[in-house]
Design a protein around this motif. Structure first.
Motif, short mmCIF file in Angstrom:
data_model
loop_
_atom_site.label_atom_id
_atom_site.label_comp_id
_atom_site.label_asym_id
_atom_site.label_seq_id
_atom_site.Cartn_x
_atom_site.Cartn_y
_atom_site.Cartn_z
N PRO A 51 118.24 129.59 53.93
CA PRO A 51 119.40 130.50 53.98
C PRO A 51 120.46 130.18 52.93
O PRO A 51 121.07 131.10 52.35
N ARG A 52 120.68 128.91 52.66
CA ARG A 52 121.68 128.53 51.66
C ARG A 52 121.20 128.88 50.25
O ARG A 52 122.00 129.30 49.40
N VAL A 53 119.91 128.74 49.99
CA VAL A 53 119.35 129.14 48.70
C VAL A 53 119.48 130.64 48.52
O VAL A 53 119.85 131.14 47.45
N GLU A 54 119.21 131.39 49.59
CA GLU A 54 119.34 132.86 49.54
C GLU A 54 120.78 133.26 49.27
O GLU A 54 121.05 134.21 48.53
N GLN A 55 121.73 132.54 49.87
CA GLN A 55 123.14 132.82 49.61
C GLN A 55 123.47 132.59 48.14
O GLN A 55 124.18 133.39 47.51
N LEU A 56 122.97 131.50 47.58
CA LEU A 56 123.20 131.18 46.17
C LEU A 56 122.66 132.29 45.27
O LEU A 56 123.35 132.75 44.35
N LEU A 57 121.46 132.74 45.55
CA LEU A 57 120.85 133.81 44.75
C LEU A 57 121.66 135.10 44.84
O LEU A 57 121.87 135.79 43.83
N PHE A 58 122.12 135.42 46.03
CA PHE A 58 122.91 136.64 46.23
C PHE A 58 124.23 136.55 45.47
O PHE A 58 124.66 137.52 44.84
N VAL A 59 124.89 135.39 45.53
CA VAL A 59 126.17 135.21 44.84
C VAL A 59 126.00 135.38 43.33
O VAL A 59 126.80 136.05 42.67
N ILE A 60 124.94 134.80 42.77
CA ILE A 60 124.68 134.92 41.34
C ILE A 60 124.42 136.38 40.97
O ILE A 60 124.97 136.89 39.99
N MET A 89 112.57 125.77 43.63
CA MET A 89 113.76 126.48 43.18
C MET A 89 113.43 127.48 42.08
O MET A 89 113.93 128.62 42.08
N THR A 90 112.57 127.08 41.15
CA THR A 90 112.16 127.99 40.08
C THR A 90 111.48 129.22 40.64
O THR A 90 111.78 130.36 40.26
N GLU A 91 110.56 129.01 41.58
CA GLU A 91 109.84 130.12 42.19
C GLU A 91 110.77 131.03 42.99
O GLU A 91 110.59 132.26 43.02
N ALA A 92 111.78 130.44 43.64
CA ALA A 92 112.74 131.25 44.41
C ALA A 92 113.51 132.19 43.49
O ALA A 92 113.72 133.37 43.81
N PHE A 93 113.93 131.70 42.32
CA PHE A 93 114.63 132.54 41.35
C PHE A 93 113.70 133.61 40.79
O PHE A 93 114.11 134.77 40.62
N GLU A 94 112.47 133.25 40.50
CA GLU A 94 111.50 134.23 39.97
C GLU A 94 111.27 135.36 40.97
O GLU A 94 111.26 136.54 40.61
N LYS A 95 111.11 134.98 42.21
CA LYS A 95 110.84 135.98 43.26
C LYS A 95 112.03 136.90 43.47
O LYS A 95 111.88 138.12 43.66
N TYR A 96 113.23 136.36 43.42
CA TYR A 96 114.43 137.14 43.70
C TYR A 96 114.79 138.06 42.55
O TYR A 96 115.11 139.24 42.76
N PHE A 97 114.77 137.54 41.32
CA PHE A 97 115.22 138.32 40.17
C PHE A 97 114.10 139.04 39.43
O PHE A 97 114.36 139.92 38.61
N GLY A 98 112.86 138.67 39.70
CA GLY A 98 111.74 139.34 39.06
C GLY A 98 111.66 139.13 37.56
O GLY A 98 111.32 140.06 36.81
#
Length: 413
Positions: A301-310, A340-349
């Protein structure tokens, strides 16, 4: 044989001081990194700001001493990498007439244009310019000029990106340094110093985003069309993940950080292997057990929050999503979390990579150069070679921007 004189990059981080020492190789236009040290300072520094001068000074002195010892020589010059919510970005434009009979643009012409841009930035007594970067020059309405010196024209404009800081915060950093006999020779914006050695020219042209995942903050540096478009800082970082673990597991911060680094992951992916691990509880004696999949449920959840904020911050930028072609470059201690790399890739495409300093700018031991914790400090050292972005200081200072501008153009282009 006389000992080699070193340049140090002193990075004032979220809750620590990192120092890197290097030597300039003018022929190769790079720096050789020779030593480093990182000293925790949660009682003296918070999110880049000094909260206790004595504690901060002791951490700086220790980092400085350990770095000199590791490098085997003394440090002559110090460049301080500054970041924090007391730094804000502003854009400005300046103009200058070309009064020479041959209409040739000289270093003085460029200096006058830059000075004009600086004067357009409204400052009160509580703020000062930390750094000012020329993004492009416009000569007789022709845009996209990076090096106008030697060209001909009658009227020149400059578009700049400036970092403005609260004078008291800068003063406290310098005061802490001076109290332990460390001189501040130059100041740079930490996130910009880091990004400058991580991003390729091609990525800048395509449009890319550097994300520096620190302890309490996350820095953003956005390039598009080859120039800096946006810089900002989010008030969320990797230490918030550690605190979530600390409260859930009822363990100390140090134990929770170790658990995060050893067993944590940014999200629950298919290849995540579940396992039970042991940790020491807050009383320092009890040994408890926890499942790895449950740990990831705390982190995600905290990683998801970070991605959303960015994402939200980038949507508010004038250039929005113009970073997807060149992708995202991750750095900072938080980038080391598994997945972390994969989380960013998945979120931002888009493509995402862990940043590594350009070998044409920086060389040194891999355990230092490839450690993202030291990237900003390394960038501060590298900023002294080639002057790939300008630093503004008043005209009266012989080592400031106006005395460097000619060298900046010569060595950069």
């Amino acid at each position: 044989m006389a000992k080699q004189e070193l340049i140090a990059g002193l990075d004032i981080g979220s809750n620590q001081v990192c120092c890197v020492a290097g030597a300039k190789d003018e022929d190769a236009r790079l720096v050789k990194i020779l030593g480093c040290a990182c000293v925790p300072c949660s009682d003296g520094i918070k999110a880049g700001a000094v909260i206790n001068i004595q504690e901060a000074a002791m951490a700086m002195a220790r980092a400085f001493e350990e770095t000199e010892k590791a490098a085997g020589s003394y440090i002559r010059n110090v460049v301080v990498a500054v970041r924090g919510n007391f730094v804000e970005a502003r854009n400005s434009k300046g103009v200058a007439n070309i009064n020479h009979s041959n209409r040739e643009i000289t270093e003085d012409t460029v200096s006058n244009a830059m000075d004009s841009a600086r004067k357009m930035i409204k400052l009160d007594t509580e703020h000062e310019i930390l750094q000012i970067i020329p993004r492009e020059f416009i000569l007789n309405q022709q845009r996209g000029i990076q090096n106008p010196i030697g060209m001909e024209g009658t009227f020149i404009e400059v578009d700049v990106h400036a970092l403005v800081a609260t004078s008291s915060n800068i003063g406290n950093i310098v005061k802490a340094m001076n109290s332990v006999d460390i001189n501040c020779d130059e100041k740079v914006y930490g996130y910009l110093a880091a990004s400058d050695i991580l991003v390729t020219k091609e990525e800048k042209e395509l449009g890319c985003l550097v994300v520096d995942l620190g302890g309490l903050t996350t820095g953003l540096v956005h390039y598009a069309d080859g120039i800096i478009r946006y810089t900002n800082e989010a008030q969320v970082g990797a230490d918030y993940i550690t605190r979530d673990i600390m409260h859930k597991l009822r363990a100390s911060f140090a134990v929770s950080k170790e658990v995060k680094e050893m067993y944590g992951a940014a999200f629950a992916h298919q290849n995540l292997k579940n396992s039970e691990f042991e940790y020491r509880a807050a009383d320092g004696r009890s040994i408890k057990k926890y499942e790895r999949t449950q740990l990831v449920e705390i982190i995600q959840p905290r990683v998801e929050q970070l991605l959303f904020v960015i994402e939200d911050m980038m949507k508010k930028s004038s250039y929005g999503s113009q970073f997807l072609s060149g992708g995202i470059i991750l750095t900072g201690g938080g980038s080391q979390l598994e997945g972390m790399t994969e989380a960013f890739e998945k979120y931002f495409g888009c493509s995402v990579r862990i940043g590594a300093p350009n070998s044409e700018k920086v060389v040194g031991p891999h355990e230092i150069v490839l450690n993202p914790v030291f990237t900003a400090a390394i960038g501060a050292v590298a900023s002294t070679v080639g002057n790939t972005y300008a630093v503004y200081t008043p005209k009266s200072s012989g080592s400031g921007f106006f005395s460097k501008i000619g060298k900046w153009f010569e060595e950069t282009f």
